[in-house]
Scaffold this motif. Structure first.
Motif, PDB file in Angstrom:
ATOM      1  N   HIS A  83      10.172  -9.253  -8.883  1.00  0.00           N
ATOM      2  CA  HIS A  83       9.947  -7.851  -8.502  1.00  0.00           C
ATOM      3  C   HIS A  83       9.175  -7.783  -7.189  1.00  0.00           C
ATOM      4  O   HIS A  83       9.518  -6.995  -6.300  1.00  0.00           O
ATOM      5  CB  HIS A  83       9.137  -7.124  -9.579  1.00  0.00           C
ATOM      6  CG  HIS A  83       9.812  -7.013 -10.897  1.00  0.00           C
ATOM      7  ND1 HIS A  83       9.122  -6.662 -12.033  1.00  0.00           N
ATOM      8  CD2 HIS A  83      11.096  -7.186 -11.284  1.00  0.00           C
ATOM      9  CE1 HIS A  83       9.945  -6.639 -13.058  1.00  0.00           C
ATOM     10  NE2 HIS A  83      11.153  -6.959 -12.628  1.00  0.00           N
ATOM     11  N   PHE A  84       8.121  -8.604  -7.087  1.00  0.00           N
ATOM     12  CA  PHE A  84       7.310  -8.600  -5.867  1.00  0.00           C
ATOM     13  C   PHE A  84       8.117  -9.108  -4.677  1.00  0.00           C
ATOM     14  O   PHE A  84       8.073  -8.524  -3.598  1.00  0.00           O
ATOM     15  CB  PHE A  84       6.035  -9.441  -6.067  1.00  0.00           C
ATOM     16  CG  PHE A  84       5.039  -8.810  -6.994  1.00  0.00           C
ATOM     17  CD1 PHE A  84       4.204  -7.785  -6.564  1.00  0.00           C
ATOM     18  CD2 PHE A  84       4.935  -9.233  -8.313  1.00  0.00           C
ATOM     19  CE1 PHE A  84       3.285  -7.201  -7.419  1.00  0.00           C
ATOM     20  CE2 PHE A  84       4.014  -8.662  -9.177  1.00  0.00           C
ATOM     21  CZ  PHE A  84       3.189  -7.632  -8.726  1.00  0.00           C
ATOM     22  N   LYS A  85       8.865 -10.182  -4.876  1.00  0.00           N
ATOM     23  CA  LYS A  85       9.670 -10.742  -3.781  1.00  0.00           C
ATOM     24  C   LYS A  85      10.666  -9.721  -3.247  1.00  0.00           C
ATOM     25  O   LYS A  85      10.882  -9.619  -2.045  1.00  0.00           O
ATOM     26  CB  LYS A  85      10.415 -11.998  -4.248  1.00  0.00           C
ATOM     27  CG  LYS A  85       9.520 -13.188  -4.483  1.00  0.00           C
ATOM     28  CD  LYS A  85      10.338 -14.352  -5.023  1.00  0.00           C
ATOM     29  CE  LYS A  85       9.493 -15.506  -5.473  1.00  0.00           C
ATOM     30  NZ  LYS A  85      10.295 -16.580  -6.063  1.00  0.00           N
ATOM     31  N   ALA A  86      11.282  -8.967  -4.158  1.00  0.00           N
ATOM     32  CA  ALA A  86      12.276  -7.971  -3.755  1.00  0.00           C
ATOM     33  C   ALA A  86      11.630  -6.757  -3.082  1.00  0.00           C
ATOM     34  O   ALA A  86      12.326  -5.955  -2.455  1.00  0.00           O
ATOM     35  CB  ALA A  86      13.086  -7.519  -4.965  1.00  0.00           C
ATOM     36  N   SER A  87      10.308  -6.629  -3.184  1.00  0.00           N
ATOM     37  CA  SER A  87       9.608  -5.459  -2.642  1.00  0.00           C
ATOM     38  C   SER A  87       8.811  -5.759  -1.378  1.00  0.00           C
ATOM     39  O   SER A  87       8.047  -4.909  -0.912  1.00  0.00           O
ATOM     40  CB  SER A  87       8.685  -4.876  -3.711  1.00  0.00           C
ATOM     41  OG  SER A  87       9.436  -4.481  -4.840  1.00  0.00           O
ATOM     42  N   ILE A  88       8.971  -6.950  -0.807  1.00  0.00           N
ATOM     43  CA  ILE A  88       8.263  -7.289   0.428  1.00  0.00           C
ATOM     44  C   ILE A  88       8.617  -6.257   1.498  1.00  0.00           C
ATOM     45  O   ILE A  88       9.772  -5.876   1.667  1.00  0.00           O
ATOM     46  CB  ILE A  88       8.609  -8.720   0.885  1.00  0.00           C
ATOM     47  CG1 ILE A  88       8.005  -9.730  -0.086  1.00  0.00           C
ATOM     48  CG2 ILE A  88       8.117  -8.981   2.317  1.00  0.00           C
ATOM     49  CD1 ILE A  88       8.398 -11.172   0.159  1.00  0.00           C
ATOM     50  N   GLY A  89       7.582  -5.783   2.175  1.00  0.00           N
ATOM     51  CA  GLY A  89       7.760  -4.767   3.208  1.00  0.00           C
ATOM     52  C   GLY A  89       7.499  -3.349   2.708  1.00  0.00           C
ATOM     53  O   GLY A  89       7.376  -2.420   3.496  1.00  0.00           O
ATOM     54  N   GLU A  90       7.392  -3.186   1.397  1.00  0.00           N
ATOM     55  CA  GLU A  90       7.167  -1.860   0.822  1.00  0.00           C
ATOM     56  C   GLU A  90       5.682  -1.619   0.568  1.00  0.00           C
ATOM     57  O   GLU A  90       4.891  -2.543   0.498  1.00  0.00           O
ATOM     58  CB  GLU A  90       7.943  -1.717  -0.494  1.00  0.00           C
ATOM     59  CG  GLU A  90       9.447  -1.771  -0.298  1.00  0.00           C
ATOM     60  CD  GLU A  90      10.201  -1.496  -1.586  1.00  0.00           C
ATOM     61  OE1 GLU A  90       9.989  -0.417  -2.182  1.00  0.00           O
ATOM     62  OE2 GLU A  90      10.986  -2.365  -1.992  1.00  0.00           O
ATOM     63  N   LEU A  91       5.328  -0.346   0.421  1.00  0.00           N
ATOM     64  CA  LEU A  91       3.963   0.027   0.082  1.00  0.00           C
ATOM     65  C   LEU A  91       3.753  -0.173  -1.410  1.00  0.00           C
ATOM     66  O   LEU A  91       4.617   0.178  -2.212  1.00  0.00           O
ATOM     67  CB  LEU A  91       3.698   1.486   0.459  1.00  0.00           C
ATOM     68  CG  LEU A  91       3.758   1.798   1.952  1.00  0.00           C
ATOM     69  CD1 LEU A  91       3.642   3.300   2.183  1.00  0.00           C
ATOM     70  CD2 LEU A  91       2.672   1.052   2.708  1.00  0.00           C
ATOM     71  N   VAL A  92       2.594  -0.738  -1.771  1.00  0.00           N
ATOM     72  CA  VAL A  92       2.300  -1.011  -3.180  1.00  0.00           C
ATOM     73  C   VAL A  92       0.880  -0.581  -3.522  1.00  0.00           C
ATOM     74  O   VAL A  92      -0.004  -0.530  -2.664  1.00  0.00           O
ATOM     75  CB  VAL A  92       2.490  -2.505  -3.525  1.00  0.00           C
ATOM     76  CG1 VAL A  92       3.937  -2.926  -3.394  1.00  0.00           C
ATOM     77  CG2 VAL A  92       1.594  -3.396  -2.685  1.00  0.00           C
ATOM     78  N   LYS A  93       0.699  -0.281  -4.814  1.00  0.00           N
ATOM     79  CA  LYS A  93      -0.624  -0.049  -5.401  1.00  0.00           C
ATOM     80  C   LYS A  93      -0.810  -1.152  -6.427  1.00  0.00           C
ATOM     81  O   LYS A  93       0.037  -1.344  -7.287  1.00  0.00           O
ATOM     82  CB  LYS A  93      -0.664   1.290  -6.144  1.00  0.00           C
ATOM     83  CG  LYS A  93      -0.516   2.501  -5.292  1.00  0.00           C
ATOM     84  CD  LYS A  93      -0.554   3.756  -6.170  1.00  0.00           C
ATOM     85  CE  LYS A  93      -0.288   4.985  -5.352  1.00  0.00           C
ATOM     86  NZ  LYS A  93      -0.291   6.210  -6.159  1.00  0.00           N
ATOM     87  N   VAL A  94      -1.935  -1.859  -6.321  1.00  0.00           N
ATOM     88  CA  VAL A  94      -2.186  -2.978  -7.226  1.00  0.00           C
ATOM     89  C   VAL A  94      -3.586  -2.865  -7.810  1.00  0.00           C
ATOM     90  O   VAL A  94      -4.543  -2.578  -7.081  1.00  0.00           O
ATOM     91  CB  VAL A  94      -2.029  -4.333  -6.483  1.00  0.00           C
ATOM     92  CG1 VAL A  94      -2.422  -5.493  -7.377  1.00  0.00           C
ATOM     93  CG2 VAL A  94      -0.606  -4.504  -5.983  1.00  0.00           C
ATOM     94  N   GLN A  95      -3.678  -3.096  -9.107  1.00  0.00           N
ATOM     95  CA  GLN A  95      -4.976  -3.159  -9.777  1.00  0.00           C
ATOM     96  C   GLN A  95      -5.107  -4.546 -10.395  1.00  0.00           C
ATOM     97  O   GLN A  95      -4.262  -4.963 -11.190  1.00  0.00           O
ATOM     98  CB  GLN A  95      -5.077  -2.087 -10.848  1.00  0.00           C
ATOM     99  CG  GLN A  95      -6.404  -2.094 -11.560  1.00  0.00           C
ATOM    100  CD  GLN A  95      -6.510  -0.998 -12.593  1.00  0.00           C
ATOM    101  OE1 GLN A  95      -5.704  -0.080 -12.647  1.00  0.00           O
ATOM    102  NE2 GLN A  95      -7.515  -1.108 -13.442  1.00  0.00           N
ATOM    103  N   ALA A  96      -6.162  -5.238  -9.998  1.00  0.00           N
ATOM    104  CA  ALA A  96      -6.442  -6.575 -10.527  1.00  0.00           C
ATOM    105  C   ALA A  96      -7.942  -6.671 -10.769  1.00  0.00           C
ATOM    106  O   ALA A  96      -8.718  -6.524  -9.832  1.00  0.00           O
ATOM    107  CB  ALA A  96      -5.997  -7.646  -9.540  1.00  0.00           C
ATOM    108  N   ALA A  97      -8.334  -6.868 -12.006  1.00  0.00           N
ATOM    109  CA  ALA A  97      -9.754  -6.919 -12.391  1.00  0.00           C
ATOM    110  C   ALA A  97     -10.447  -5.660 -11.864  1.00  0.00           C
ATOM    111  O   ALA A  97     -10.026  -4.558 -12.174  1.00  0.00           O
ATOM    112  CB  ALA A  97     -10.394  -8.199 -11.897  1.00  0.00           C
ATOM    113  N   GLU A  98     -11.480  -5.822 -11.035  1.00  0.00           N
ATOM    114  CA  GLU A  98     -12.215  -4.666 -10.493  1.00  0.00           C
ATOM    115  C   GLU A  98     -11.606  -4.165  -9.186  1.00  0.00           C
ATOM    116  O   GLU A  98     -12.052  -3.169  -8.631  1.00  0.00           O
ATOM    117  CB  GLU A  98     -13.684  -5.052 -10.258  1.00  0.00           C
ATOM    118  CG  GLU A  98     -14.400  -5.512 -11.505  1.00  0.00           C
ATOM    119  CD  GLU A  98     -14.419  -4.461 -12.605  1.00  0.00           C
ATOM    120  OE1 GLU A  98     -14.766  -3.302 -12.314  1.00  0.00           O
ATOM    121  OE2 GLU A  98     -14.070  -4.805 -13.745  1.00  0.00           O
TER     122      GLU A  98
END
Length: 138
Positions: A83-98
């Motif tokens: 999923h991440f590989k196919a979305s390179i170049g796109e805007l993302v929101k990511v939550q990891a730990a804090e």
């Protein structure tokens, strides 16, 4: 999941993801499909027609449910390395730990992703990600 991937391929599309949702006290089993150039309504119908009789014999969830087949949409959940590989170049929101980060996905492999924003480039292990999705700026 591998059996489902093979079944969906028979309709000329790829399995993106599945989810079980509870909406208005109904259970919905969603199958998200994708392909280069986008998914048509006819392709969603083909996958649904293929899966329905199979799921009648071997249901994907216990109890009553509704099967929905659709594309993952423009703002879609990211959970697997593909999923991440196919979305390179796109805007993302990511939550990891804090950490909560918004930015452009600039790199992705089997273990890590890199997101760039005004504050710099952030490398995050995919295993550390609690939630991730693409988003559009309007």
């Amino acid at each position: 999941m591998n059996e489902l991937q093979e079944l969906v391929k028979q309709c000329g599309v790829e399995l993106y993801d599945t989810e079980i949702a509870n909406e208005n006290s109904k259970v919905i089993y969603r199958v998200y499909i994708t392909k280069e150039g986008g998914v048509s309504l006819d392709e969603c119908e083909s996958v649904s027609r293929l899966l329905s009789p199979i799921f009648d014999v071997t249901p994907p969830v216990s109890g009553e449910y509704t099967l929905e087949v659709s594309s993952p949409g423009l703002e879609r959940k990211l959970s697997l390395p593909k999923h991440f590989k196919a979305s390179i170049g796109e805007l993302v929101k990511v939550q990891a730990a804090e950490l909560k980060i918004l930015g452009r996905l600039v790199k992705a492999d089997e273990e890590n992703i890199c997101i760039e924003n005004d504050e710099g480039i952030f490398e995050i292990k995919i295993l550390d990600i609690k939630k991730a999705k693409t988003y559009l700026e309007w």
